[in-house]
Write an enzyme that holds these catalytic residues in place. Structure first.
Site, PDB file in Angstrom:
ATOM      1  N   SER A 298       1.174  -1.225  -0.311  1.00 53.66           N
ATOM      2  CA  SER A 298       0.450   0.026  -0.066  1.00 53.66           C
ATOM      3  C   SER A 298       0.882   1.605  -0.313  1.00 53.66           C
ATOM      4  O   SER A 298       1.772   1.880  -1.296  1.00 53.66           O
ATOM      5  CB  SER A 298      -1.173   0.166   1.619  1.00 53.66           C
ATOM      6  N   ASP A 309      10.264   4.840  -9.791  1.00 50.59           N
ATOM      7  CA  ASP A 309       9.820   5.830 -11.114  1.00 50.59           C
ATOM      8  C   ASP A 309      10.945   6.596 -11.194  1.00 50.59           C
ATOM      9  O   ASP A 309      11.603   7.185 -12.884  1.00 50.59           O
ATOM     10  CB  ASP A 309       7.808   5.764 -11.759  1.00 50.59           C
ATOM     11  N   LYS A 323      -1.026  -3.827  -3.156  1.00 48.07           N
ATOM     12  CA  LYS A 323      -2.077  -3.425  -3.447  1.00 48.07           C
ATOM     13  C   LYS A 323      -2.199  -2.369  -3.338  1.00 48.07           C
ATOM     14  O   LYS A 323      -1.280  -1.334  -3.025  1.00 48.07           O
ATOM     15  CB  LYS A 323      -2.040  -3.632  -1.602  1.00 48.07           C
TER      16      LYS A 323
END
Length: 530
Positions: A298, A309, A323
Site C-alpha cells: 500500500s 520511477d 496493494k
C-alpha cells in the site's frame, strides 16, 4: 379592521396546524415500508429478510450479528480491501493509525496462566508507578487475572482507559504481593522500529507503518542521523503494510526535488488527483536504498514506486505485496465503520501496483504464500509479468513492472534458514522470546554493562552454556536441537542474541543486532559502499 379579524382567527389557525402536524407525525412514526405518507424508496430485500427473521424466526436471533455478516458477504463481492469494521474493533484500528492510545505502558506475556511483565516503557505510566520487568500480575482493577485463561482483548480493555484515570494493579514480586496505582497516560505507538548509523556515513531507518505521526518521527530520526554524519541512507520498508498515504507522500517529498509527481489516483466516482512534491527536501541528492519484501504494501509501495520511477532510489529485496487500492473510511450510525475502495493508485509512470483479484478473495490472499511454493521468493526470474505492464523509468529509462507490486532492482532471495520446520516450530511456540525474557531476569547485572544497543550488537556473545540452556528449553517442547548443523546453530544463536537485545531496547535493539547478519541489509551496505 382586517388586522383585528386576523387576530381573532389566529388561535384557531395555530390549533389546526398543530393537529395536522401531529397526525402526519403519528402516521410516519411506525409506518410499514411502503405505507408511510412520505415514503419515497422501496425497502431492499436484505432489510426485508432481516425484518422477517426478527419477527418470524423460530429461535431468538442476534439480528445485529446477522446484519454484520450480510455486510461482509456483500463486500466480499467487491475487492479484497473493502472491509467492514465492527464497533467493538474500531477504537483499536483507529488507535493504530493515530500512533498513540491511553494505557499503562507495559508489555506482557503468559507463563502457566500467569501474566508476566516482559517490558516496561521507560518514563511511561507503569514505569513511574514502580512496575518492573519480571513482575507477575495478579489483579487489574477489581478483576483477578492470574490462574485463569483470560483473553487478550479482555486484558487490553482492562489496561486501557481515559487519560489520568487510576488503575490499581496487584503484582507478585519475589514472592511478595505489592499494590500499585497506575495513572493512565498517552502511550506512543512508534512508526520507527530502528534508526542508527552503520559505519561512518550510512544511516538506517526502519518504518513499520504510516500513521498520523510517521512523517514527524521519520524527520526526527533523519535529523538525528544527519548529526551523526549521514551521507547515504537505507530505508527499510520490509513488512510495512502501509497506512496513511499523505504521510508516505510527505516522506517521498524529502527525497524528490522540484514539483515531481509522486502518485495519482483515479476512480469511477473520484476525479483524478495528483500528489506532487511541494517543498525542498532534506535528502534529495544523497545515495538512497529502499528495502522491500512481500510484506511491503500500500502506502509503502506508493513511496517505493515513486522513488523507483524517478530513478531516485535503488530497490533491494523481493517483490512487494501488490496493494494499490484507495480506501476511505465512513463512520456508520451504530459506531461501526466501512472502509470502501474508491480509487486506484498509480506510480508516476502510470503503473498500477494492485495485483489481480479476479479469481476471488481466497486465491488473492493465498498468492503471497504461493510465492514460496513457485519459487518467486528464491529466484527473480520466476516472476511472470504481462507485457502490457512493462514500463520505463523517467530519468534512466530502465525497465520496471506494474500490475503486481514493485519488483526490486536488486533481488535478494529469501533466507531458507528461517523456512525450515525446526525454526517454524520455535517461532510458533515463542521459545525465542520466552528464553530471552528468562535470560534477562537471570543475567540482569551482566546485561546492565551494555549501555547502548550499538555496544550490545557489537560485543555480546552467546556462550556454550547459554546455548545448552536454550537446547534444554526447546527440548521441553519436543524440539530436538542437538544434531543440527553449524549453520543452523549460528542462525539460531543470532536470533537469540536479537531477542535478548529486544528485551533490553525493544525493536531498536532487535534490528540493530539482527541486521548484522541480515543478507538484504548486507547487500544494501555493499551497494552503497561501491
Amino acid at each position: 379592521m382586517n388586522n383585528k379579524k386576523i387576530q381573532v382567527w389566529l388561535p384557531l389557525l395555530f390549533s389546526i396546524t398543530m393537529i395536522v402536524g401531529m397526525y402526519f407525525g403519528y402516521k410516519m412514526r411506525d409506518a410499514l415500508p411502503g405505507k408511510s405518507f412520505f415514503y419515497m424508496q422501496k425497502t431492499r430485500p436484505i432489510q426485508e429478510v432481516l425484518d422477517l427473521v426478527q419477527s418470524k424466526y423460530v429461535d431468538e436471533v442476534n439480528t445485529d450479528a446477522l446484519a454484520d455478516t450480510a455486510i461482509e458477504a456483500m463486500l466480499s463481492k467487491l475487492d479484497p480491501h473493502s472491509v467492514f469494521i465492527p464497533s467493538e474493533q474500531l477504537d483499536r484500528v483507529n488507535e493504530d493509525m493515530a500512533g498513540s492510545f491511553y494505557g499503562v505502558g507495559i508489555e506482557y506475556t503468559f507463563f502457566n496462566d500467569t501474566i508476566n511483565v516482559t517490558n516496561v516503557l521507560k518514563d511511561g505510566p507503569g514505569y513511574k508507578s514502580g512496575i518492573l520487568t519480571g513482575d507477575k500480575i495478579l489483579t487489574v482493577g477489581d478483576s483477578a487475572v492470574s490462574g485463569r485463561k483470560i483473553k487478550l482483548d479482555e486484558l487490553r480493555k482492562l489496561f486501557r482507559g481515559n487519560k489520568d484515570s487510576k488503575l490499581p494493579v496487584m503484582v507478585l514480586r519475589d514472592a511478595v504481593q505489592k499494590k500499585f496505582i497506575i495513572s493512565r497516560d498517552i502511550i506512543p505507538v512508534s512508526s520507527v522500529d530502528a534508526s542508527y548509523m552503520i559505519g561512518n556515513d550510512i544511516g538506517y531507518i526502519r518504518l513499520n507503518k504510516f500513521s498520523l505521526v510517521t512523517y514527524r518521527e521519520f524527520m526526527t530520526a533523519l535529523d538525528t542521523l544527519h548529526g551523526r554524519g549521514l551521507k547515504k541512507l537505507i530505508l527499510d520498508l520490509r513488512g510495512n503494510g502501509g497506512g496513511i498515504v499523505d504521510q508516505a507522500t510527505a516522506i517521498a517529498d524529502e527525497f524528490l526535488s522540484g514539483d515531481k509527481l509522486i502518485t495519482y489516483t483515479v476512480g469511477k466516482h473520484m476525479p483524478k488527483k495528483d500528489y506532487r512534491c511541494q517543498k525542498e527536501g532534506m535528502f534529495e541528492k544523497e545515495p538512497l536504498v529502499v528495502l522491500t519484501d512481500e510484506g511491503t504494501a500500500s502506502a509503502s509501495e506508493i513511496l517505493t514506486g515513486a522513488l523507483q520511477d524517478w530513478d531516485r532510489a535503488t530497490v533491494i529485496g523481493r517483490r512487494s505485496y501488490g496493494k494499490g487500492l484507495v480506501q476511505e473510511q465512513y463512520d456508520l450510525s451504530d459506531g461501526s465503520a466501512l472502509r470502501l475502495t474508491i480509487a486506484r493508485y498509480y506510480t508516476p509512470v502510470g503503473r498500477s501496483i494492485q495485483r489481480p483479484y479476479n479469481n476471488g478473495q481466497a486465491a488473492y490472499f493465498e498468492e503471497v504464500g504461493q510465492r514460496f511454493h513457485n519459487g518467486q521468493v528464491f529466484s527473480a526470474d520466476s516472476f511472470k509479468t504481462d507485457p502490457k505492464n512493462i514500463f520505463t523509468t523517467l530519468i534512466n529509462k530502465k525497465t520496471v513492472y506494474g500490475g503486481g507490486g514493485i519488483m526490486p532492482d536488486i533481488f535478494v532471495p529469501y533466507d531458507t534458514s528461517a523456512f525450515d520446520v525446526t525454526s517454524a516450530r520455535i517461532y510458533t511456540k515463542n521459545i525465542l522470546g520466552d528464553f530471552a525474557y528468562h535470560y534477562y531476569l537471570r543475567n540482569k547485572t551482566q546485561l546492565d554493562n551494555y549501555k547502548t544497543s550499538t555496544s550490545f550488537a557489537a560485543a555480546f556473545v552467546l556462550t556454550d552454556n547459554d546455548w545448552n540452556d536454550f537446547v534444554q528449553e526447546a527440548a521441553k517442547d519436543s524440539i530436538p536441537l542437538n544434531n543440527i548443523s553449524l549453520k543452523e546453530r549460528s542462525d539460531l544463536s543470532n536470533r537469540i542474541r536479537s531477542s535478548i537485545a529486544r528485551q533490553l531496547w525493544r525493536t531498536q535493539g532487535f534490528y540493530e543486532t539482527s541486521n548484522i547478519n541480515d543478507e538484504v541489509v548486507k547487500k544494501a551496505v555493499e551497494f552503497l559502499n561501491k
